[in-house]
Design an enzyme around this catalytic site. Structure first.
Site, mmCIF file in Angstrom:
data_model
loop_
_atom_site.group_PDB
_atom_site.id
_atom_site.type_symbol
_atom_site.label_atom_id
_atom_site.label_comp_id
_atom_site.label_asym_id
_atom_site.label_seq_id
_atom_site.Cartn_x
_atom_site.Cartn_y
_atom_site.Cartn_z
ATOM 1 N N LYS A 5 0.842 -1.197 0.000
ATOM 2 C CA LYS A 5 0.000 0.000 0.000
ATOM 3 C C LYS A 5 0.882 1.253 0.000
ATOM 4 O O LYS A 5 0.692 2.156 -0.800
ATOM 5 C CB LYS A 5 -0.864 -0.034 1.263
ATOM 6 C CG LYS A 5 -2.018 0.922 1.266
ATOM 7 C CD LYS A 5 -2.845 0.758 2.537
ATOM 8 C CE LYS A 5 -3.540 -0.586 2.627
ATOM 9 N NZ LYS A 5 -4.456 -0.680 3.765
ATOM 10 N N LYS B 269 1.783 -3.894 11.131
ATOM 11 C CA LYS B 269 0.416 -3.917 11.673
ATOM 12 C C LYS B 269 0.479 -4.447 13.095
ATOM 13 O O LYS B 269 1.373 -5.229 13.439
ATOM 14 C CB LYS B 269 -0.480 -4.835 10.834
ATOM 15 C CG LYS B 269 -1.941 -4.484 10.949
ATOM 16 C CD LYS B 269 -2.295 -3.336 10.034
ATOM 17 C CE LYS B 269 -3.733 -2.940 10.130
ATOM 18 N NZ LYS B 269 -4.061 -1.933 9.095
HETATM 19 P P1 NAD Z 1 -14.229 0.732 12.716
HETATM 20 O O1 NAD Z 1 -14.016 -0.057 13.946
HETATM 21 O O2 NAD Z 1 -14.252 2.216 12.814
HETATM 22 O O3 NAD Z 1 -15.585 0.297 11.985
HETATM 23 C C1 NAD Z 1 -15.910 -1.000 11.595
HETATM 24 C C2 NAD Z 1 -17.424 -1.066 11.453
HETATM 25 O O4 NAD Z 1 -17.779 -2.322 10.869
HETATM 26 C C3 NAD Z 1 -18.148 -0.987 12.793
HETATM 27 O O5 NAD Z 1 -19.222 -0.053 12.708
HETATM 28 C C4 NAD Z 1 -18.647 -2.406 13.022
HETATM 29 O O6 NAD Z 1 -19.838 -2.463 13.787
HETATM 30 C C5 NAD Z 1 -18.878 -2.858 11.591
HETATM 31 N N1 NAD Z 1 -18.909 -4.313 11.429
HETATM 32 C C6 NAD Z 1 -18.177 -5.256 12.069
HETATM 33 N N2 NAD Z 1 -18.488 -6.486 11.622
HETATM 34 C C7 NAD Z 1 -19.444 -6.313 10.685
HETATM 35 C C8 NAD Z 1 -20.174 -7.205 9.867
HETATM 36 N N3 NAD Z 1 -19.979 -8.520 9.922
HETATM 37 N N4 NAD Z 1 -21.096 -6.680 8.999
HETATM 38 C C9 NAD Z 1 -21.290 -5.356 8.925
HETATM 39 N N5 NAD Z 1 -20.625 -4.456 9.683
HETATM 40 C C10 NAD Z 1 -19.715 -4.932 10.555
HETATM 41 O O7 NAD Z 1 -13.100 0.231 11.710
HETATM 42 P P2 NAD Z 1 -12.516 1.018 10.455
HETATM 43 O O8 NAD Z 1 -11.343 1.799 10.915
HETATM 44 O O9 NAD Z 1 -13.611 1.695 9.730
HETATM 45 O O10 NAD Z 1 -11.933 -0.210 9.605
HETATM 46 C C11 NAD Z 1 -12.739 -0.954 8.719
HETATM 47 C C12 NAD Z 1 -11.861 -1.654 7.706
HETATM 48 O O11 NAD Z 1 -11.092 -0.691 6.992
HETATM 49 C C13 NAD Z 1 -10.847 -2.651 8.280
HETATM 50 O O12 NAD Z 1 -10.657 -3.689 7.347
HETATM 51 C C14 NAD Z 1 -9.568 -1.819 8.369
HETATM 52 O O13 NAD Z 1 -8.410 -2.617 8.346
HETATM 53 C C15 NAD Z 1 -9.704 -1.000 7.095
HETATM 54 N N6 NAD Z 1 -8.922 0.245 7.087
HETATM 55 C C16 NAD Z 1 -9.069 1.193 8.050
HETATM 56 C C17 NAD Z 1 -8.330 2.375 7.953
HETATM 57 C C18 NAD Z 1 -8.495 3.516 8.945
HETATM 58 O O14 NAD Z 1 -7.887 4.587 8.712
HETATM 59 N N7 NAD Z 1 -9.284 3.384 9.982
HETATM 60 C C19 NAD Z 1 -7.421 2.560 6.906
HETATM 61 C C20 NAD Z 1 -7.296 1.570 5.932
HETATM 62 C C21 NAD Z 1 -8.062 0.413 6.033
#
Ligand code: NAD
Length: 474
Positions: A97, A109
């Site tokens: 990435k 990570k």
């Molecule tokens: P977060 O904890 O803020 O949000 C995750 C959301 O997904 C929550 O609202 C949770 O209730 C919901 N969820 C969990 N299981 C679920 C399911 N089975 N069905 C539907 N909804 C479900 O997390 P985030 O930071 O938004 O991260 C989400 C994804 O994005 C992860 O894969 C993470 O690795 C990726 N990501 C995050 C970032 C970042 O800056 N936060 C950056 C790149 C990638």
């Protein structure tokens, strides 16, 4: 094997398979490719926590995938499903990435095996500070070593605790605040970081939609306006992706959460839905929307763009044949399995891959780190200078021509860039140029059949050149 470990293993195997497929399309020798592929350091540890009168053992892990550039960088996941294989997969993705969007870090990570909902704020603080201390003890954190960030289950609050713990131990490190990104503004954070991943996803989708030739191939018109979008997960990534798509003119017809989904073919008001969830604790029963109890079935609903933004392994070979979206925009890391991808490619679905599309977070984290190292807010030195010189130029032109601009026009033209303007501009530029770089790689070689392989080829080439410049690999 437990379900979590099996899931993590599948995820890691998929990432390795993506790597192998792309590596075979490059000219690097096997030893160098092996070095690029493997995880360099893995540190697993446990520590005790007193919870409700009992002692509990908390497990933590940090994986640094590649040291071809330092510091290494990657979020910390707080989830009861955290396991070594999953964190290795995520750390590997971080390396590629960063390379794809030209952020000069190696990938890493971390994970803490807890469900944050089962702990009080005080307990979470204790866990986070102890996790940080364990990393300090092993020299696995620091502005020049390894810089964590938020991920699933963590946010600015946890990053503030990490920064504070680090600064307490390393009180003589003038760059202490650069040990972690995604911090609140008052703790050395940067404007625009909270929404960066979602905003980057929006920029990436818009760029993909701007190529008429590609859109024709998948049966879509250009432009985000009027597109029907379904988003899985209303957390940081999902909420901001949905919000920016809606503001850009799309109809976000469905949102999927753990407890079920909500649907409105005319589009949901994302801000109102977010507030509804905040006050009621659930997205369900949102006025004007239909509740859908079988949340997973919503991934298969009619839409133009599907944004899985929750977790990995959501679109598998079981549900892939029923997916109707024309574009799958991977907000989460690893939401589409390798087997599902084969089916989706046959169905001519465009997958905009995670290792490119959700790189907005690490891009703005890079800006935050630069801000911490330079100890000055972006725009502070030049904003007034820019405004004054543009104002003087307009005045000179007005004097020469005898015509004058109205006050609104003058304000728009003379506006000097603030931190948020520069962050957004840097993020947009990064997402647009990286997309076109990947697209060109795909177009330049007939063997490259999808954007994910092209993105991996891009990353592998950049790492390969970096290692070759050390003079130890042919
Ligand atoms: P977060 O904890 O803020 O949000 C995750 C959301 O997904 C929550 O609202 C949770 O209730 C919901 N969820 C969990 N299981 C679920 C399911 N089975 N069905 C539907 N909804 C479900 O997390 P985030 O930071 O938004 O991260 C989400 C994804 O994005 C992860 O894969 C993470 O690795 C990726 N990501 C995050 C970032 C970042 O800056 N936060 C950056 C790149 C990638």
């Amino acid at each position: 094997m437990s379900n979590d470990l099996e899931n993590g293993q599948k995820f890691y195997n998929d990432v390795m398979a993506y790597f192998d497929k792309a590596a075979a399309l490059t000219d690097f020798e096997p030893g160098l490719l092996h070095q690029i592929k493997i995880c360099n350091s893995i540190y697993k540890f446990s520590f005790p926590l007193e919870k409700d009168g009992k002692l509990e053992v908390v497990e933590g892990i940090r994986v640094q995938h590649s040291h071809h550039k330092t510091p290494t960088k990657g979020g910390i996941r707080y989830s009861e499903f955290v396991n070594e294989e999953e964190v290795k997969a995520l750390a590997t993705l971080m390396t590629f990435k960063c390379a794809v969007v030209d952020v000069p870090f190696g990938g890493a990570k971390g994970g803490i095996k807890v469900n944050p909902q089962n702990y009080t704020v005080k307990q979470l603080e204790k866990i986070t500070r102890r996790y940080t201390t364990e990393l300090i003890k092993k020299s696995m954190i620091g502005a020049g070593i390894d810089v964590p960030a938020p991920d699933y289950g963590s946010g600015p609050r946890e990053m503030a605790w990490i920064a504070d713990t680090y600064a307490t131990f390393k009180y003589d490190d003038i760059n202490a605040l650069g040990c972690v990104t995604g911090k609140p503004l008052g703790q050395g954070g940067i404007q625009g970081r909270t929404e960066a991943t979602g905003q980057g996803i929006f920029f990436g989708i818009c760029e993909a939609l701007s190529h008429a030739e590609d859109m024709k191939e998948i049966g879509l018109t250009t432009g985000i306006s009027g597109k029907r979008v379904i988003v899985q997960g209303l957390g940081n990534v999902g909420y901001y992706s949905a919000k920016f798509c809606q503001e850009g003119g799309a109809f976000v017809t469905g949102i999927i959460e753990r407890e079920g989904g909500v649907y409105n073919e005319k589009g949901l008001d994302i801000e109102a839905l977010f507030n509804h969830r905040k006050s009621s604790g659930s997205i369900l029963n949102f006025p004007g929307a239909k509740n859908i109890t079988d949340a997973m079935s919503m991934l298969e609903m009619e839409c133009d763009i599907l944004i899985p933004a929750a977790l990995e392994n959501q679109i598998t070979k079981e549900n892939a044949p029923r997916i109707k979206a024309k574009i799958i925009a991977e907000g989460a890391n690893g939401p589409v399995t390798k087997n599902a991808e084969v089916i989706l490619n046959q169905k001519n679905v465009m997958i905009i891959p995670d290792l490119y599309l959700n790189a907005g977070g690490v891009t703005v984290s890079y800006f935050e780190w630069l801000k911490n190292l330079s100890h000055v807010r972006f725009g502070r030195m030049e904003k007034r200078f820019q405004e004054t010189s543009t104002f003087e130029m307009i005045k000179a032109v007005e004097d020469m021509t005898g015509r004058s601009l109205d006050a609104r026009q003058k304000k728009v033209i003379t506006h000097g860039a603030d931190e948020i303007d520069l962050v957004r501009s840097g993020l947009e530029e990064t997402m647009i140029s990286a997309f076109n770089e990947i697209r060109e790689i795909k177009k330049s070689d007939k063997r490259i059949e999808d954007l994910r392989t092209a993105a991996f080829v891009s990353g592998i080439r950049k790492l390969g050149v970096s290692y070759q410049s050390l003079g130890i690999f042919p």
